[in-house]
Design a protein around this motif. Sequence first.
Motif, PDB file in Angstrom:
ATOM      1  N   GLY A  86       0.811  -1.214   0.000  1.00  0.00           N
ATOM      2  CA  GLY A  86       0.000   0.000   0.000  1.00  0.00           C
ATOM      3  C   GLY A  86       0.842   1.260   0.000  1.00  0.00           C
ATOM      4  O   GLY A  86       1.925   1.312  -0.564  1.00  0.00           O
ATOM      5  N   TYR A  87       0.331   2.264   0.666  1.00  0.00           N
ATOM      6  CA  TYR A  87       0.966   3.574   0.650  1.00  0.00           C
ATOM      7  C   TYR A  87       2.305   3.600   1.376  1.00  0.00           C
ATOM      8  O   TYR A  87       3.088   4.533   1.206  1.00  0.00           O
ATOM      9  CB  TYR A  87       0.006   4.630   1.205  1.00  0.00           C
ATOM     10  CG  TYR A  87      -0.935   5.122   0.132  1.00  0.00           C
ATOM     11  CD1 TYR A  87      -0.780   6.377  -0.428  1.00  0.00           C
ATOM     12  CD2 TYR A  87      -1.952   4.311  -0.358  1.00  0.00           C
ATOM     13  CE1 TYR A  87      -1.614   6.820  -1.442  1.00  0.00           C
ATOM     14  CE2 TYR A  87      -2.790   4.738  -1.370  1.00  0.00           C
ATOM     15  CZ  TYR A  87      -2.613   5.993  -1.913  1.00  0.00           C
ATOM     16  OH  TYR A  87      -3.426   6.425  -2.925  1.00  0.00           O
ATOM     17  N   GLY A  88       2.606   2.592   2.151  1.00  0.00           N
ATOM     18  CA  GLY A  88       3.890   2.530   2.837  1.00  0.00           C
ATOM     19  C   GLY A  88       5.070   2.455   1.891  1.00  0.00           C
ATOM     20  O   GLY A  88       6.166   2.883   2.230  1.00  0.00           O
ATOM     21  N   VAL A  89       4.871   1.929   0.694  1.00  0.00           N
ATOM     22  CA  VAL A  89       5.970   1.808  -0.259  1.00  0.00           C
ATOM     23  C   VAL A  89       6.119   3.045  -1.149  1.00  0.00           C
ATOM     24  O   VAL A  89       7.068   3.138  -1.917  1.00  0.00           O
ATOM     25  CB  VAL A  89       5.828   0.546  -1.154  1.00  0.00           C
ATOM     26  CG1 VAL A  89       5.873  -0.713  -0.307  1.00  0.00           C
ATOM     27  CG2 VAL A  89       4.577   0.592  -1.991  1.00  0.00           C
ATOM     28  N   ARG A  90       5.206   3.973  -1.020  1.00  0.00           N
ATOM     29  CA  ARG A  90       5.306   5.204  -1.816  1.00  0.00           C
ATOM     30  C   ARG A  90       6.456   6.064  -1.306  1.00  0.00           C
ATOM     31  O   ARG A  90       6.798   6.046  -0.129  1.00  0.00           O
ATOM     32  CB  ARG A  90       4.000   5.991  -1.739  1.00  0.00           C
ATOM     33  CG  ARG A  90       2.817   5.211  -2.254  1.00  0.00           C
ATOM     34  CD  ARG A  90       2.267   5.842  -3.458  1.00  0.00           C
ATOM     35  NE  ARG A  90       1.203   5.042  -4.034  1.00  0.00           N
ATOM     36  CZ  ARG A  90       0.156   5.564  -4.605  1.00  0.00           C
ATOM     37  NH1 ARG A  90       0.014   6.877  -4.671  1.00  0.00           N
ATOM     38  NH2 ARG A  90      -0.751   4.791  -5.148  1.00  0.00           N
ATOM     39  N   TYR A 126       4.826  11.788  -1.190  1.00  0.00           N
ATOM     40  CA  TYR A 126       4.077  12.274  -0.036  1.00  0.00           C
ATOM     41  C   TYR A 126       4.229  13.785   0.120  1.00  0.00           C
ATOM     42  O   TYR A 126       3.262  14.489   0.436  1.00  0.00           O
ATOM     43  CB  TYR A 126       4.507  11.558   1.248  1.00  0.00           C
ATOM     44  CG  TYR A 126       3.766  12.076   2.452  1.00  0.00           C
ATOM     45  CD1 TYR A 126       2.393  11.892   2.580  1.00  0.00           C
ATOM     46  CD2 TYR A 126       4.427  12.781   3.454  1.00  0.00           C
ATOM     47  CE1 TYR A 126       1.697  12.383   3.673  1.00  0.00           C
ATOM     48  CE2 TYR A 126       3.742  13.272   4.558  1.00  0.00           C
ATOM     49  CZ  TYR A 126       2.381  13.074   4.655  1.00  0.00           C
ATOM     50  OH  TYR A 126       1.703  13.569   5.742  1.00  0.00           O
ATOM     51  N   ASN A 127       5.421  14.314  -0.108  1.00  0.00           N
ATOM     52  CA  ASN A 127       5.627  15.765  -0.028  1.00  0.00           C
ATOM     53  C   ASN A 127       4.734  16.506  -1.016  1.00  0.00           C
ATOM     54  O   ASN A 127       4.137  17.536  -0.682  1.00  0.00           O
ATOM     55  CB  ASN A 127       7.087  16.125  -0.279  1.00  0.00           C
ATOM     56  CG  ASN A 127       7.968  15.822   0.907  1.00  0.00           C
ATOM     57  OD1 ASN A 127       7.501  15.705   2.032  1.00  0.00           O
ATOM     58  ND2 ASN A 127       9.257  15.679   0.651  1.00  0.00           N
ATOM     59  N   TYR A 142      10.177  14.719   8.048  1.00  0.00           N
ATOM     60  CA  TYR A 142      11.160  13.672   7.756  1.00  0.00           C
ATOM     61  C   TYR A 142      11.326  13.525   6.234  1.00  0.00           C
ATOM     62  O   TYR A 142      12.441  13.454   5.724  1.00  0.00           O
ATOM     63  CB  TYR A 142      10.733  12.340   8.373  1.00  0.00           C
ATOM     64  CG  TYR A 142      11.663  11.205   8.028  1.00  0.00           C
ATOM     65  CD1 TYR A 142      12.690  10.841   8.882  1.00  0.00           C
ATOM     66  CD2 TYR A 142      11.527  10.499   6.830  1.00  0.00           C
ATOM     67  CE1 TYR A 142      13.561   9.805   8.563  1.00  0.00           C
ATOM     68  CE2 TYR A 142      12.390   9.472   6.505  1.00  0.00           C
ATOM     69  CZ  TYR A 142      13.405   9.131   7.365  1.00  0.00           C
ATOM     70  OH  TYR A 142      14.272   8.116   7.032  1.00  0.00           O
ATOM     71  N   CYS A 143      10.199  13.459   5.538  1.00  0.00           N
ATOM     72  CA  CYS A 143      10.236  13.264   4.083  1.00  0.00           C
ATOM     73  C   CYS A 143      10.894  14.433   3.367  1.00  0.00           C
ATOM     74  O   CYS A 143      11.543  14.245   2.336  1.00  0.00           O
ATOM     75  CB  CYS A 143       8.828  13.024   3.548  1.00  0.00           C
ATOM     76  SG  CYS A 143       8.222  11.355   3.878  1.00  0.00           S
ATOM     77  N   THR A 176      14.083  10.441  -0.841  1.00  0.00           N
ATOM     78  CA  THR A 176      14.196   9.144  -1.522  1.00  0.00           C
ATOM     79  C   THR A 176      13.754   7.977  -0.642  1.00  0.00           C
ATOM     80  O   THR A 176      13.646   6.850  -1.125  1.00  0.00           O
ATOM     81  CB  THR A 176      15.642   8.898  -2.018  1.00  0.00           C
ATOM     82  OG1 THR A 176      16.530   8.935  -0.895  1.00  0.00           O
ATOM     83  CG2 THR A 176      16.048   9.953  -3.049  1.00  0.00           C
ATOM     84  N   ASP A 177      13.514   8.233   0.644  1.00  0.00           N
ATOM     85  CA  ASP A 177      13.000   7.176   1.524  1.00  0.00           C
ATOM     86  C   ASP A 177      11.526   6.928   1.214  1.00  0.00           C
ATOM     87  O   ASP A 177      10.889   7.704   0.506  1.00  0.00           O
ATOM     88  CB  ASP A 177      13.155   7.574   2.996  1.00  0.00           C
ATOM     89  CG  ASP A 177      14.589   7.449   3.493  1.00  0.00           C
ATOM     90  OD1 ASP A 177      15.454   7.002   2.702  1.00  0.00           O
ATOM     91  OD2 ASP A 177      14.844   7.813   4.644  1.00  0.00           O
TER      92      ASP A 177
END
Length: 114
Positions: A25-29, A34-35, A90-91, A96-97
Motif C-alpha cells: 500500500g501507501y507505505g511503499v510510496r 508524499y511531499n 522527515y520526508c 528518496t526514503d
Amino acid sequence: MRVCLLGFLMFALPLQAQETPQVLGYGVRSCEHYNDVFEGWENGQAEQIAEYLHYRDWLTGLVTGLSLATATDVLKGVEVKGAMRRIQVYCDEHPTDDFFTATMDLIRILSGLK
C-alpha cells in the motif's frame, strides 16, 4: 510493553534488506510523492486531499495494528494530524526514503529508541 515494541521495531528494520518487500500500500510510496501530496493538501487541491486521506488511512491502520500488537500507544498521544506533519518533515529531509521508513522513524523517536 517497551520490550515488545523494541522487539517488533528491531524485526521491522531488516524489511528493506529483503528482496521481496513486505510493506504494501501507501507505505511503499516515496517521500517525494508524499511531499507533493502534503503540499496539495495544504493548498486545498481536491485530488491531493484524496491522496492525503489514503496516506492517513494507511498510517492509522499501521498504528492501530502496532498499538494492539504491543499493547501500547505507539504514537504516545500524538494526534494523527501531528504525526502526518512530522512524517512530512522527515520526508522533506529524506525524499528518496519511503513512507513506511518515515513512519517508523517517528515511532522510534516517540518510543525513545532513537
